[in-house]
Design a protein around this motif. Structure first.
Motif, PDB file in Angstrom:
ATOM      1  N   ALA A   1      39.171  47.468  43.339  1.00 23.63           N
ATOM      2  CA  ALA A   1      38.287  46.301  43.443  1.00 23.63           C
ATOM      3  C   ALA A   1      39.176  45.111  43.823  1.00 23.63           C
ATOM      4  N   THR A   2      38.559  43.947  44.042  1.00 23.10           N
ATOM      5  CA  THR A   2      39.394  42.783  44.375  1.00 23.10           C
ATOM      6  C   THR A   2      38.959  41.570  43.566  1.00 23.10           C
ATOM      7  N   ILE A   3      39.887  40.640  43.411  1.00 20.93           N
ATOM      8  CA  ILE A   3      39.557  39.352  42.801  1.00 20.93           C
ATOM      9  C   ILE A   3      39.660  38.328  43.928  1.00 20.93           C
TER      10      ILE A   3
ATOM     11  N   GLN B   1      44.338  33.064  46.970  1.00 20.19           N
ATOM     12  CA  GLN B   1      44.875  33.254  48.316  1.00 20.19           C
ATOM     13  C   GLN B   1      46.211  33.957  48.224  1.00 20.19           C
ATOM     14  N   PRO B   2      46.401  35.145  48.721  1.00 20.70           N
ATOM     15  CA  PRO B   2      45.330  35.994  49.245  1.00 20.70           C
ATOM     16  C   PRO B   2      44.581  36.652  48.083  1.00 20.70           C
ATOM     17  N   SER B   3      43.507  37.365  48.423  1.00 19.28           N
ATOM     18  CA  SER B   3      42.760  38.085  47.393  1.00 19.28           C
ATOM     19  C   SER B   3      43.681  39.077  46.691  1.00 19.28           C
ATOM     20  N   VAL B   4      43.367  39.349  45.436  1.00 17.50           N
ATOM     21  CA  VAL B   4      44.236  40.212  44.638  1.00 17.50           C
ATOM     22  C   VAL B   4      43.545  41.558  44.414  1.00 17.50           C
ATOM     23  N   VAL B   5      44.305  42.606  44.617  1.00 17.79           N
ATOM     24  CA  VAL B   5      43.755  43.944  44.376  1.00 17.79           C
ATOM     25  C   VAL B   5      43.853  44.258  42.885  1.00 17.79           C
ATOM     26  N   THR B   6      42.801  44.868  42.350  1.00 19.12           N
ATOM     27  CA  THR B   6      42.807  45.288  40.955  1.00 19.12           C
ATOM     28  C   THR B   6      42.187  46.676  40.881  1.00 19.12           C
ATOM     29  N   LEU B   7      42.090  47.205  39.666  1.00 20.98           N
ATOM     30  CA  LEU B   7      41.380  48.474  39.469  1.00 20.98           C
ATOM     31  C   LEU B   7      40.219  48.228  38.533  1.00 20.98           C
ATOM     32  N   ALA B   8      39.127  48.963  38.750  1.00 25.61           N
ATOM     33  CA  ALA B   8      37.981  48.909  37.839  1.00 25.61           C
ATOM     34  C   ALA B   8      37.865  50.278  37.173  1.00 25.61           C
ATOM     35  N   LEU B   9      37.871  50.262  35.845  1.00 24.50           N
ATOM     36  CA  LEU B   9      37.747  51.528  35.099  1.00 24.50           C
ATOM     37  C   LEU B   9      36.268  51.762  34.797  1.00 24.50           C
TER      38      LEU B   9
ATOM     39  N   PRO C   1      40.662  32.743  34.058  1.00 27.12           N
ATOM     40  CA  PRO C   1      39.615  32.124  34.888  1.00 27.12           C
ATOM     41  C   PRO C   1      39.079  33.111  35.927  1.00 27.12           C
ATOM     42  N   ILE C   2      38.642  34.240  35.441  1.00 24.12           N
ATOM     43  CA  ILE C   2      38.142  35.304  36.314  1.00 24.12           C
ATOM     44  C   ILE C   2      36.745  35.663  35.837  1.00 24.12           C
ATOM     45  N   THR C   3      35.813  35.724  36.761  1.00 26.37           N
ATOM     46  CA  THR C   3      34.426  36.019  36.370  1.00 26.37           C
ATOM     47  C   THR C   3      33.919  37.247  37.117  1.00 26.37           C
ATOM     48  N   LEU C   4      32.844  37.805  36.611  1.00 23.54           N
ATOM     49  CA  LEU C   4      32.213  38.947  37.259  1.00 23.54           C
ATOM     50  C   LEU C   4      31.053  38.455  38.120  1.00 23.54           C
ATOM     51  N   PRO C   5      30.648  39.240  39.099  1.00 22.84           N
ATOM     52  CA  PRO C   5      29.561  38.804  39.987  1.00 22.84           C
ATOM     53  C   PRO C   5      28.172  39.074  39.403  1.00 22.84           C
ATOM     54  N   PHE C   6      28.111  39.424  38.130  1.00 24.42           N
ATOM     55  CA  PHE C   6      26.821  39.662  37.465  1.00 24.42           C
ATOM     56  C   PHE C   6      27.002  39.317  35.979  1.00 24.42           C
TER      57      PHE C   6
ATOM     58  N   VAL D   1      35.395  38.706  40.655  1.00 21.53           N
ATOM     59  CA  VAL D   1      35.681  40.116  40.963  1.00 21.53           C
ATOM     60  C   VAL D   1      34.668  40.613  41.991  1.00 21.53           C
ATOM     61  N   GLU D   2      35.172  41.300  42.990  1.00 24.83           N
ATOM     62  CA  GLU D   2      34.260  41.954  43.935  1.00 24.83           C
ATOM     63  C   GLU D   2      34.408  43.462  43.792  1.00 24.83           C
ATOM     64  N   TYR D   3      33.315  44.109  43.433  1.00 24.03           N
ATOM     65  CA  TYR D   3      33.330  45.563  43.278  1.00 24.03           C
ATOM     66  C   TYR D   3      33.019  46.210  44.611  1.00 24.03           C
ATOM     67  N   PRO D   4      33.515  47.441  44.791  1.00 17.56           N
ATOM     68  CA  PRO D   4      33.245  48.110  46.072  1.00 17.56           C
ATOM     69  C   PRO D   4      31.775  48.473  46.205  1.00 17.56           C
ATOM     70  N   ASP D   5      31.339  48.637  47.459  1.00 19.91           N
ATOM     71  CA  ASP D   5      30.009  49.181  47.700  1.00 19.91           C
ATOM     72  C   ASP D   5      29.973  50.511  46.976  1.00 19.91           C
ATOM     73  N   GLY D   6      28.891  50.811  46.341  1.00 23.44           N
ATOM     74  CA  GLY D   6      28.812  52.089  45.644  1.00 23.44           C
ATOM     75  C   GLY D   6      29.061  51.934  44.159  1.00 23.44           C
ATOM     76  N   TRP D   7      29.814  50.907  43.801  1.00 22.85           N
ATOM     77  CA  TRP D   7      30.057  50.692  42.369  1.00 22.85           C
ATOM     78  C   TRP D   7      28.762  50.238  41.712  1.00 22.85           C
ATOM     79  N   LEU D   8      28.086  49.336  42.419  1.00 23.66           N
ATOM     80  CA  LEU D   8      26.767  48.895  41.957  1.00 23.66           C
ATOM     81  C   LEU D   8      25.714  49.650  42.736  1.00 23.66           C
ATOM     82  N   GLU D   9      24.600  49.916  42.091  1.00 22.30           N
ATOM     83  CA  GLU D   9      23.512  50.617  42.762  1.00 22.30           C
ATOM     84  C   GLU D   9      22.679  49.577  43.501  1.00 22.30           C
TER      85      GLU D   9
END
Ligand SMILES: CC(C)(COP(=O)(O)OP(=O)(O)OC[C@H]1O[C@@H](n2cnc3c(N)ncnc32)[C@H](O)[C@@H]1OP(=O)(O)O)[C@@H](O)C(=O)NCCC(=O)NCCS
Length: 179
Positions: free
Chosen positions: A72-74, A78-86, A141-146, A170-178
């Motif tokens: 996933a990304t945050i 600048q630049p966007s940061v790569v992260t992992l979503a469990l 200072p990180i929020t979720l998109p929902f 945080v931006e989750y990949p397509d497919g993470w959310l229905e």
């Protein structure tokens, strides 16, 4: 005799067994929508998928647990940061509370470090994940998109200071959310 637990990365033929384990793990979970296995099927093979971070646990050759970490990304930094979503983490009811979830989280954490990832985010049980070092995401200072309850949103830094100077959504990949 104590059962031997083996943890290994998913192989091409494991998809159906993993879906079944995830379905069984969440069958009696009140907060579940019982669709967690579909999320795994949507993500498999996408850019977010990291084969080495779809781990399964076997007891006597039978798949009894599974954990998935996807990319996933945050954004806003600048630049966007790569992260992992469990998500999800699953142990079939018969084998719960015998250390399998713990083995899976620890193996996933170790593999994520080896692969150079710096953080893991999750939305999950606040009673379970702090034992692995997960802390409230609200400290940053990180929020979720929902909307999600603050206490359920957690992050693990795999390197000290990994989130220094990082803020964003945080931006989750397509497919993470229905959709
Ligand atoms: C939650 C789940 C993954 C835990 O896996 P598990 O293999 O049963 O747990 P473990 O045996 O590794 O437990 C490790 C420790 O956490 C504790 N623990 C287990 N489940 C817990 C829970 N739901 N809440 C708090 N602590 C828990 C155990 O007692 C154990 O403590 P100990 O080390 O002091 O003995 C598993 O029960 C499961 O699949 N549940 C249904 C699906 C689910 O809720 N997934 C997680 C969504 S966030």
């Amino acid at each position: 005799m104590k059962a031997t637990i083996t943890v290994r990365a998913e192989r091409p033929a494991d998809g159906p067994a993993i879906s079944e384990v995830v379905r069984r793990a969440y069958t009696n979970v009140a907060y579940s929508d019982h669709r967690e296995h579909l999320m795994i099927e949507r993500l498999r093979g996408t850019d977010a998928w990291i084969q080495a971070l779809s781990l399964l646990a076997e007891v006597d050759g039978e798949v009894v647990g599974h954990i998935l970490l996807t990319r996933a990304t945050i954004h806003n930094t600048q630049p966007s940061v790569v992260t992992l979503a469990l998500a999800p983490l699953s142990v079939v009811p018969k084998h719960q509370c015998s250390g399998i979830g713990k083995r899976l989280v620890e193996a996933a954490r170790q593999k994520a470090i080896e692969l150079g990832f710096e953080t893991i985010l999750l939305i999950g049980l606040p009673s379970y994940y702090p034992q692995f070092g997960f802390e409230p995401l609200s400290r940053y200072p990180i929020t979720l998109p929902f909307d999600a309850p603050d206490e359920d949103c957690m992050v693990l830094c795999l390197r000290s200071g990994a989130l220094d100077g990082i803020a964003g959504v945080v931006e989750y990949p397509d497919g993470w959310l229905e959709h």
